[in-house]
Design a protein around this motif. Structure first.
Motif: not given
Length: 188
Positions: A9-12, A37-43, A116-122, A137-140
């Motif tokens: 399954i494509p992962n983006g 770090s890149i992403g939403r600054i949220s709780n 579950n699969q943060p795009m920033v990892i890619l 739990q992150l493994d991709v």
């Protein structure tokens, strides 16, 4: 079967992004280790924990760059007010600017522990960055070849930052692992 899903399954993964990041020149400061770090600054992203961890590490030759915006920004501004080595860049919409920041960094940090699969990892893989994360739990996109996983506490993340800041050979090894992982995850 989890292995079947990972391979089928494509992962983006975005070859255009990888190409842009590959072509981008980012000047790394050899005298300082740059965490990003890149992403939403949220709780749920736990950026406050990342900031606390960085401050606990007391790394004399390091900086933390945060790209993003969100409802926790007032808290993060308050937590970072006395720490000039933490830079808040806000939301950046241009991909070429994000690519420059990634290429001029040394370590990507992710402190959320239920993505579950943060795009920033890619994006970090495409920039060939070592990854420091705490989600068991992150493994991709992450494993022992390209990443350091810590417990989710500020003190554990701080120890991971200290390890990566002090060991250039480890950063280089994990960087090579990210390059390989990026190639493995790319669509054929």
């Amino acid at each position: 079967n989890k292995q079947f899903i990972k391979k089928s399954i494509p992962n983006g993964y975005n070859k255009g992004l990888h190409k842009l990041i590959s072509k981008t020149t980012g000047k790394k400061d050899k005298s300082a280790v740059r965490f990003i770090s890149i992403g939403r600054i949220s709780n749920e992203k736990r950026i406050d924990t990342m900031v606390k961890a960085f401050k606990m590490a007391k790394l004399p030759n390091a900086e933390l760059v945060l790209i993003g915006d969100g409802n926790q920004m007032p808290l993060i501004k308050q937590l970072t007010a006395d720490t000039p080595k933490i830079r808040l860049l806000g939301q950046i919409h241009r991909l070429d600017e994000i690519a420059k920041h990634l290429k001029s960094s040394d370590v990507f940090v992710l402190t959320s522990y239920f993505d579950n699969q943060p795009m920033v990892i890619l994006e970090a893989l495409a920039a060939e960055l070592p990854i420091l994360y705490c989600d068991d739990q992150l493994d991709v996109g992450v494993d022992k070849t390209n990443s350091i996983r810590t417990l989710p506490s500020a003190s554990a993340i701080s120890k991971g930052m200290t390890l990566l800041a002090s060991d250039i050979a480890l950063r280089n090894k994990l960087s090579r692992g990210s390059k390989q992982k990026c190639e493995q995850l790319s669509a054929k």
